[in-house]
Write a protein that holds these residues in place. Structure first.
Motif, PDB file in Angstrom:
ATOM      1  N   TYR A 172      21.293  -3.346 -14.774  1.00 25.78           N
ATOM      2  CA  TYR A 172      20.634  -3.101 -13.480  1.00 25.78           C
ATOM      3  C   TYR A 172      19.444  -2.199 -13.729  1.00 25.78           C
ATOM      4  N   THR A 173      18.354  -2.437 -12.989  1.00 25.67           N
ATOM      5  CA  THR A 173      17.182  -1.555 -13.036  1.00 25.67           C
ATOM      6  C   THR A 173      16.934  -0.973 -11.655  1.00 25.67           C
ATOM      7  N   ALA A 174      17.011   0.350 -11.564  1.00 21.97           N
ATOM      8  CA  ALA A 174      16.779   1.071 -10.313  1.00 21.97           C
ATOM      9  C   ALA A 174      15.323   1.506 -10.258  1.00 21.97           C
ATOM     10  N   LEU A 175      14.566   0.894  -9.352  1.00 29.80           N
ATOM     11  CA  LEU A 175      13.135   1.159  -9.245  1.00 29.80           C
ATOM     12  C   LEU A 175      12.808   2.082  -8.084  1.00 29.80           C
ATOM     13  N   GLY A 176      11.733   2.837  -8.268  1.00 34.21           N
ATOM     14  CA  GLY A 176      11.142   3.622  -7.195  1.00 34.21           C
ATOM     15  C   GLY A 176       9.661   3.361  -7.128  1.00 34.21           C
ATOM     16  N   HIS A 177       9.023   3.785  -6.084  1.00 39.57           N
ATOM     17  CA  HIS A 177       7.586   3.735  -5.787  1.00 39.57           C
ATOM     18  C   HIS A 177       7.298   2.933  -4.527  1.00 39.57           C
ATOM     19  N   LEU A 178       7.778   1.695  -4.421  1.00 37.71           N
ATOM     20  CA  LEU A 178       7.522   0.906  -3.219  1.00 37.71           C
ATOM     21  C   LEU A 178       8.548   1.251  -2.145  1.00 37.71           C
ATOM     22  N   HIS A 179       8.098   1.329  -0.903  1.00 38.19           N
ATOM     23  CA  HIS A 179       8.922   1.845   0.185  1.00 38.19           C
ATOM     24  C   HIS A 179       9.733   0.784   0.913  1.00 38.19           C
ATOM     25  N   ARG A 180       9.490  -0.483   0.613  1.00 39.25           N
ATOM     26  CA  ARG A 180      10.258  -1.562   1.231  1.00 39.25           C
ATOM     27  C   ARG A 180      11.443  -1.919   0.321  1.00 39.25           C
ATOM     28  N   PRO A 181      12.684  -1.887   0.817  1.00 44.11           N
ATOM     29  CA  PRO A 181      13.805  -2.341  -0.017  1.00 44.11           C
ATOM     30  C   PRO A 181      13.611  -3.806  -0.387  1.00 44.11           C
ATOM     31  N   GLN A 182      13.714  -4.117  -1.681  1.00 44.98           N
ATOM     32  CA  GLN A 182      13.441  -5.498  -2.110  1.00 44.98           C
ATOM     33  C   GLN A 182      13.843  -5.702  -3.561  1.00 44.98           C
ATOM     34  N   ARG A 183      14.083  -6.975  -3.894  1.00 48.89           N
ATOM     35  CA  ARG A 183      14.278  -7.360  -5.281  1.00 48.89           C
ATOM     36  C   ARG A 183      12.906  -7.472  -5.931  1.00 48.89           C
ATOM     37  N   ALA A 184      12.865  -7.329  -7.252  1.00 46.51           N
ATOM     38  CA  ALA A 184      11.589  -7.387  -7.967  1.00 46.51           C
ATOM     39  C   ALA A 184      11.708  -8.373  -9.120  1.00 46.51           C
ATOM     40  N   GLY A 185      11.699  -9.658  -8.783  1.00 49.00           N
ATOM     41  CA  GLY A 185      11.785 -10.697  -9.786  1.00 49.00           C
ATOM     42  C   GLY A 185      13.190 -11.072 -10.182  1.00 49.00           C
ATOM     43  N   SER A 186      14.159 -10.271  -9.784  1.00 48.16           N
ATOM     44  CA  SER A 186      15.554 -10.538 -10.124  1.00 48.16           C
ATOM     45  C   SER A 186      16.437  -9.749  -9.164  1.00 48.16           C
ATOM     46  N   GLU A 187      17.635 -10.243  -8.915  1.00 49.96           N
ATOM     47  CA  GLU A 187      18.577  -9.530  -8.042  1.00 49.96           C
ATOM     48  C   GLU A 187      19.003  -8.200  -8.630  1.00 49.96           C
ATOM     49  N   VAL A 188      18.907  -8.069  -9.952  1.00 49.16           N
ATOM     50  CA  VAL A 188      19.363  -6.825 -10.589  1.00 49.16           C
ATOM     51  C   VAL A 188      18.200  -5.923 -10.984  1.00 49.16           C
ATOM     52  N   ILE A 189      16.995  -6.251 -10.531  1.00 46.48           N
ATOM     53  CA  ILE A 189      15.826  -5.367 -10.664  1.00 46.48           C
ATOM     54  C   ILE A 189      15.352  -5.112  -9.241  1.00 46.48           C
ATOM     55  N   ARG A 190      15.575  -3.911  -8.723  1.00 44.84           N
ATOM     56  CA  ARG A 190      15.411  -3.703  -7.281  1.00 44.84           C
ATOM     57  C   ARG A 190      14.773  -2.358  -6.944  1.00 44.84           C
ATOM     58  N   TYR A 191      14.038  -2.375  -5.814  1.00 45.37           N
ATOM     59  CA  TYR A 191      13.596  -1.152  -5.152  1.00 45.37           C
ATOM     60  C   TYR A 191      14.597  -0.819  -4.051  1.00 45.37           C
ATOM     61  N   SER A 192      15.044   0.418  -3.999  1.00 49.31           N
ATOM     62  CA  SER A 192      15.928   0.828  -2.903  1.00 49.31           C
ATOM     63  C   SER A 192      15.129   1.067  -1.626  1.00 49.31           C
ATOM     64  N   GLY A 193      13.829   1.354  -1.781  1.00 50.34           N
ATOM     65  CA  GLY A 193      13.001   1.701  -0.625  1.00 50.34           C
ATOM     66  C   GLY A 193      13.054   3.193  -0.346  1.00 50.34           C
ATOM     67  N   SER A 194      12.217   3.639   0.578  1.00 53.05           N
ATOM     68  CA  SER A 194      12.120   5.069   0.892  1.00 53.05           C
ATOM     69  C   SER A 194      13.248   5.511   1.816  1.00 53.05           C
ATOM     70  N   LEU A 195      13.428   6.833   1.873  1.00 47.82           N
ATOM     71  CA  LEU A 195      14.491   7.409   2.696  1.00 47.82           C
ATOM     72  C   LEU A 195      14.244   7.162   4.178  1.00 47.82           C
ATOM     73  N   LEU A 196      12.978   7.287   4.614  1.00 44.26           N
ATOM     74  CA  LEU A 196      12.600   7.095   6.011  1.00 44.26           C
ATOM     75  C   LEU A 196      11.379   6.182   6.091  1.00 44.26           C
ATOM     76  N   LYS A 197      10.998   5.826   7.306  1.00 40.13           N
ATOM     77  CA  LYS A 197       9.766   5.076   7.534  1.00 40.13           C
ATOM     78  C   LYS A 197       8.615   6.082   7.557  1.00 40.13           C
ATOM     79  N   TYR A 198       7.664   5.896   6.636  1.00 38.88           N
ATOM     80  CA  TYR A 198       6.607   6.881   6.485  1.00 38.88           C
ATOM     81  C   TYR A 198       5.235   6.395   6.948  1.00 38.88           C
ATOM     82  N   SER A 199       5.159   5.222   7.552  1.00 38.53           N
ATOM     83  CA  SER A 199       3.921   4.724   8.144  1.00 38.53           C
ATOM     84  C   SER A 199       4.295   3.704   9.211  1.00 38.53           C
ATOM     85  N   PHE A 200       3.366   3.431  10.120  1.00 44.87           N
ATOM     86  CA  PHE A 200       3.679   2.500  11.207  1.00 44.87           C
ATOM     87  C   PHE A 200       3.769   1.053  10.726  1.00 44.87           C
ATOM     88  N   ASP A 201       3.183   0.736   9.570  1.00 42.15           N
ATOM     89  CA  ASP A 201       3.351  -0.631   9.085  1.00 42.15           C
ATOM     90  C   ASP A 201       4.761  -0.854   8.525  1.00 42.15           C
TER      91      ASP A 201
END
Length: 393
Positions: free
Chosen positions: A220-249
């Motif tokens: 498994y690869t635990a990624l940070g930086h992008l704020h939207r929870p999402q897979r990154a090319g594989s189900e086991v390479i993922r962004y958890s997303g940010s703790l809160l919503k930090y912009s209106f988009d």
């Protein structure tokens, strides 16, 4: 082993002049900490951007200290933390040698990387492999510090993120004993992933995208930086997303904690637990009068952070203050109706340069109170302008 993957807490964040520390503390104290016990979490991974800036406010540091103390010392759950591009890596890892015996492992820079940390579960050993954020040149120097002829990893004189991370991934995988399950932790932008407005670019100029293949081979690869929870090319390479919503988009996004169950063969099962924030982030669109008179809308918004997009084509005087009398946390106002009219037909924009002071004031009176000046009021204004003009002569 059950791992809770989270990232991008951005403690000390300011949202339209409001410090979000209390909102962050609410989620961490009322959901994150209880979730560790309720979900029987065996390890916690934070993939960078603990803080929102290199020198965070005192309140943010105190919140971080409180949370990690309860995780590592009170709950005795191993916690693995890497630095992100918002953090000061050197500051983040101060005290790391004292924390490690308590099960708190923090890597803010490359200086103290000494291979993976091995943790046991019911099926054997799992390697946790930190890859804290750093500039490509620094990573290249770290990888080839003892080699006279390092490979060329520059594009037009700039080091390539993609090439550096591919080699770094190979290097880290080489440190894991053959057949051992492994978890990588990185703070990077993986090609094809969806960005948000609240993210700061990793570098200014050049490409900072990394191919997902750089992280292949890990359980498994635990990624940070992008704020939207999402897979990154594989189900086991993922962004958890940010703790809160930090912009209106990010208003429509569902923030979450990611639970990862790794079985005896290294297979990973993913579950996302929605974040229960104290306040939501909303976008409200409509005519000014409709929004002001919609009591059900006011109740739904409550104390949430709100952006209002007005569809009115006529000017709205003191709109933000009047909206806040009904919806207290209106953060910003967009005049989408007026912008649409101006964009669709430039000829419809009034040419104020050809209007006299009397005409301008007359139009202001109509916009402000919905009716023209009376004859008596117009006479008074004429006399006032005459007096002002005489005083200027």
């Amino acid at each position: 082993m059950r791992i809770l993957h989270t990232a991008d807490w951005h403690l000390g964040r300011i949202f339209y002049a409001n410090y979000l520390t209390e909102d962050q503390a609410y989620v961490l104290e009322h959901q994150f900490l209880p979730l560790l016990k309720e979900a029987r979490v065996d390890a916690v991974v934070i993939a960078g951007d603990v803080y929102d800036r290199a020198v965070p406010p005192v309140e943010a540091v105190e919140l971080w200290d409180s949370v990690v103390t309860r995780v590592a010392s009170d709950k005795r759950i191993p916690m693995f933390v890497i630095g992100g591009n918002h953090d000061s890596g050197a500051r983040l890892e101060v005290g790391h040698t004292l924390w490690a015996p308590s099960g708190l492992y923090v890597w803010g820079t490359l200086r103290h990387l000494q291979g993976p940390v091995i943790v046991n579960d019911a099926y054997g050993e799992i390697a946790f492999c930190p890859m804290p954020f750093s500039e490509p040149k620094s990573i290249a120097n770290y990888l080839f510090a003892d080699e006279a002829n390092s490979p060329d990893m520059t594009t037009h004189g700039q080091h390539s993120y993609d090439e550096v991370y591919r080699l770094w991934g190979d290097y880290v995988r080489g440190q894991v004993p053959k057949g051992m399950r492994s978890v990588a932790m990185a703070h990077a932008f993986v090609s094809g992933s969806a960005e948000s407005e609240s993210e700061r670019p990793l570098i200014i100029g050049g490409s900072y995208a990394v191919a997902a293949q750089a992280f292949s081979g890990f359980s498994y690869t635990a990624l940070g930086h992008l704020h939207r929870p999402q897979r990154a090319g594989s189900e086991v390479i993922r962004y958890s997303g940010s703790l809160l919503k930090y912009s209106f988009d990010e208003a429509a996004q569902r923030k979450s904690f990611t639970l990862v169950d790794i079985d005896e063969k290294g297979g990973a099962t993913i579950e996302q637990i929605p974040v229960e924030a104290r306040r939501d982030v909303r976008i409200v669109e409509g005519a000014f009068t409709d929004i002001m008179n919609d009591e059900a809308l006011h109740q739904r918004c409550g104390d949430d952070y709100v952006m209002v997009r007005l569809t009115d084509t006529a000017p709205v005087i003191d709109g933000l203050a009047r909206l806040r009398s009904m919806i207290p946390q209106v953060m910003t106002l967009e005049l989408t109706g007026r912008m649409a009219v101006n964009d669709s037909d430039e000829d419809m924009t009034p040419n104020f340069y050809h209007l006299s002071e009397r005409d301008l004031f007359g139009q202001f009176a109509v916009a402000a109170r919905g009716e023209a000046l009376t004859v008596k009021e117009a006479q008074y204004i004429d006399a006032l302008w005459d007096r002002i003009n005489k005083e200027e002569l």
